[in-house]
Design a protein around this motif. Structure first.
Motif, PDB file in Angstrom:
ATOM      1  N   LYS A  42     -26.570 -28.499  37.803  1.00 15.44           N
ATOM      2  CA  LYS A  42     -27.376 -29.559  37.176  1.00 15.44           C
ATOM      3  C   LYS A  42     -26.809 -30.954  37.432  1.00 15.44           C
ATOM      4  O   LYS A  42     -27.258 -31.930  36.840  1.00 15.44           O
ATOM      5  CB  LYS A  42     -27.461 -29.321  35.660  1.00 15.44           C
ATOM      6  N   VAL A  86     -22.278 -35.114  25.529  1.00 13.26           N
ATOM      7  CA  VAL A  86     -21.934 -34.782  24.143  1.00 13.26           C
ATOM      8  C   VAL A  86     -20.835 -35.734  23.700  1.00 13.26           C
ATOM      9  O   VAL A  86     -20.196 -36.387  24.534  1.00 13.26           O
ATOM     10  CB  VAL A  86     -21.403 -33.320  24.007  1.00 13.26           C
ATOM     11  N   ARG A 112     -19.458 -28.856  15.589  1.00 12.05           N
ATOM     12  CA  ARG A 112     -19.985 -27.546  15.938  1.00 12.05           C
ATOM     13  C   ARG A 112     -18.904 -26.473  15.853  1.00 12.05           C
ATOM     14  O   ARG A 112     -19.151 -25.360  15.385  1.00 12.05           O
ATOM     15  CB  ARG A 112     -20.586 -27.595  17.360  1.00 12.05           C
ATOM     16  N   LEU A 154     -24.314 -26.801  22.634  1.00 12.82           N
ATOM     17  CA  LEU A 154     -24.787 -28.194  22.619  1.00 12.82           C
ATOM     18  C   LEU A 154     -25.507 -28.553  23.916  1.00 12.82           C
ATOM     19  O   LEU A 154     -26.527 -29.254  23.903  1.00 12.82           O
ATOM     20  CB  LEU A 154     -23.605 -29.146  22.370  1.00 12.82           C
ATOM     21  N   LEU A 155     -24.986 -28.076  25.037  1.00  8.82           N
ATOM     22  CA  LEU A 155     -25.634 -28.405  26.321  1.00  8.82           C
ATOM     23  C   LEU A 155     -27.030 -27.798  26.396  1.00  8.82           C
ATOM     24  O   LEU A 155     -27.956 -28.398  26.955  1.00  8.82           O
ATOM     25  CB  LEU A 155     -24.774 -27.919  27.499  1.00  8.82           C
ATOM     26  N   GLU A 201     -28.930 -27.139  23.665  1.00  7.45           N
ATOM     27  CA  GLU A 201     -29.754 -27.874  22.703  1.00  7.45           C
ATOM     28  C   GLU A 201     -30.185 -29.222  23.261  1.00  7.45           C
ATOM     29  O   GLU A 201     -31.274 -29.715  22.972  1.00  7.45           O
ATOM     30  CB  GLU A 201     -28.977 -28.090  21.391  1.00  7.45           C
ATOM     31  N   LYS A 202     -29.344 -29.810  24.069  1.00 13.04           N
ATOM     32  CA  LYS A 202     -29.671 -31.114  24.641  1.00 13.04           C
ATOM     33  C   LYS A 202     -30.518 -30.990  25.907  1.00 13.04           C
ATOM     34  O   LYS A 202     -30.877 -31.994  26.524  1.00 13.04           O
ATOM     35  CB  LYS A 202     -28.385 -31.900  24.924  1.00 13.04           C
ATOM     36  N   LEU A 208     -29.826 -29.509  28.907  1.00  9.62           N
ATOM     37  CA  LEU A 208     -29.267 -29.486  30.269  1.00  9.62           C
ATOM     38  C   LEU A 208     -29.686 -28.203  30.985  1.00  9.62           C
ATOM     39  O   LEU A 208     -29.996 -28.197  32.172  1.00  9.62           O
ATOM     40  CB  LEU A 208     -27.741 -29.606  30.239  1.00  9.62           C
ATOM     41  N   TYR A 209     -29.674 -27.094  30.236  1.00  7.27           N
ATOM     42  CA  TYR A 209     -30.195 -25.830  30.767  1.00  7.27           C
ATOM     43  C   TYR A 209     -30.675 -24.991  29.591  1.00  7.27           C
ATOM     44  O   TYR A 209     -30.337 -25.286  28.434  1.00  7.27           O
ATOM     45  CB  TYR A 209     -29.140 -25.075  31.596  1.00  7.27           C
TER      46      TYR A 209
END
Lengths: 111, 207
Positions: A50, A94, A102, B32-33, B35-36, B38-39
């Motif tokens: 990505k 992040v 978290r 988090l990635l 949820e945001k 990214l994938y």
């Protein structure tokens, strides 16, 4: 060994620079990766795909920038997790606060 | 010792579930990635499956067996491994790949002293010992001793060459084709090619 910075007069460039150091027998036991390790592995591959860590050197730099004492204590995929988090924070994906929050909720939440 | 069959090994005993801060960090970052955006969770599952699908027996061993039976391919593989491997339908993983040919005089073995660089697109994830401090530190200093621990005893007249991988350059060893296999098919030959023989800590299986 943590305070030893050279061997045979050759300077080590960091805690990851192990070539030529003395060591014990190689433990050849095979291990399957735990689920969280396979997740971290795939996460890093996806970050690369990505465009977050396109260059493999970014993962390596994050690993090598770990504090030497921390580096020696961590397992392989723990180092990957540390490096991936560093890269994600640097690129603004992040924040440290989000990660801390978290982790706290994962640790204390229902399992 | 062979590792080409997809049998299971126990996970490292102390790494069954996340327990340490850095393990939780990995889990937290992954969540988090996703949820945001990214994938997606689907992409994560597919990537995990993609990684699991790469086995030395179905990837690296096929490259070696082809090189044993096809002289033109062998020459191309040694000259430009990325192109040759891609021609067989394998991903060369965007890093330079160099294939090291073992001969009667030279035995090649691969390490990554700084980390764990490994030809993952052909051999999958590296074994634990490849990432261990003792393998990384000792192979460049006392390769014959390390090879003996893997049960590999080389004659004194064979030169051992140790190759240190980098993030940008990965190595695959082309083991010597075992004797007595002249009339063997490519498929049958591939069964002699173990993961460890392509790292160079062992030779290929003998029939």
């Amino acid at each position: 060994m943590s305070d030893e910075i050279s061997t045979d007069g050759v300077e080590r460039i960091g805690p990851h620079d192990l070539g030529g150091l003395p060591g014990g027998p190689v433990d050849r036991t095979e291990h399957d990766a735990a689920h969280w390790e396979r997740q971290v592995d795939a996460m890093v591959m996806l970050m690369r795909r990505k465009g977050v860590m396109i260059d493999p050197a970014q993962l390596r730099r994050g690993i090598e920038s770990l504090d030497p004492d921390v580096y020696e204590k961590l397992s392989y995929y723990e180092r990957w997790a540390g490096s991936a988090a560093l890269n994600a924070i640097e690129q603004g994906l992040v924040t440290q606060a989000e990660l801390d929050a978290r982790i706290e909720s994962l640790r204390t939440g229902p399992r | 010792m062979s590792h080409d069959h997809p049998h299971r090994h126990p996970p490292q005993a102390d790494h069954r579930e996340p327990v340490s801060h850095y393990e939780w960090l990995g889990v937290a970052l992954n969540e988090l990635l996703m949820e945001k955006g990214l994938y997606t969770a689907q992409e994560l599952r597919e990537m995990m499956a993609e990684v699991e699908a790469v086995e030395p027996s179905t990837h690296g061993a096929r490259v070696v067996a082809r090189a044993w039976v096809d002289e033109d391919f062998r020459v191309r593989l040694l000259k430009d491994a990325n192109t040759a491997v891609e021609a067989l339908g394998f991903d060369s993983a965007a890093t330079d790949l160099t294939v090291l040919e073992n001969t009667d005089e030279i035995h090649n073995v691969v390490v990554c002293t700084l980390c764990s660089c490994y030809p993952r697109s052909l051999l999958g994830r590296p074994p634990t010992w490849y990432k261990s401090a003792s393998y990384r530190s000792r192979l460049v200093r006392e390769p014959r001793s390390v090879l003996r621990e893997f049960g590999t005893q080389l004659p004194d007249n064979v030169t051992v060459r140790v190759h240190d991988s980098t993030a940008e350059l990965r190595y695959l060893v082309l083991p010597l084709r075992p004797q007595g296999t002249d009339d063997w098919t490519e498929e049958r030959l591939a069964e002699l090619v173990t993961r460890d023989s392509m790292i160079g800590v062992t030779t290929a299986r003998t029939p």
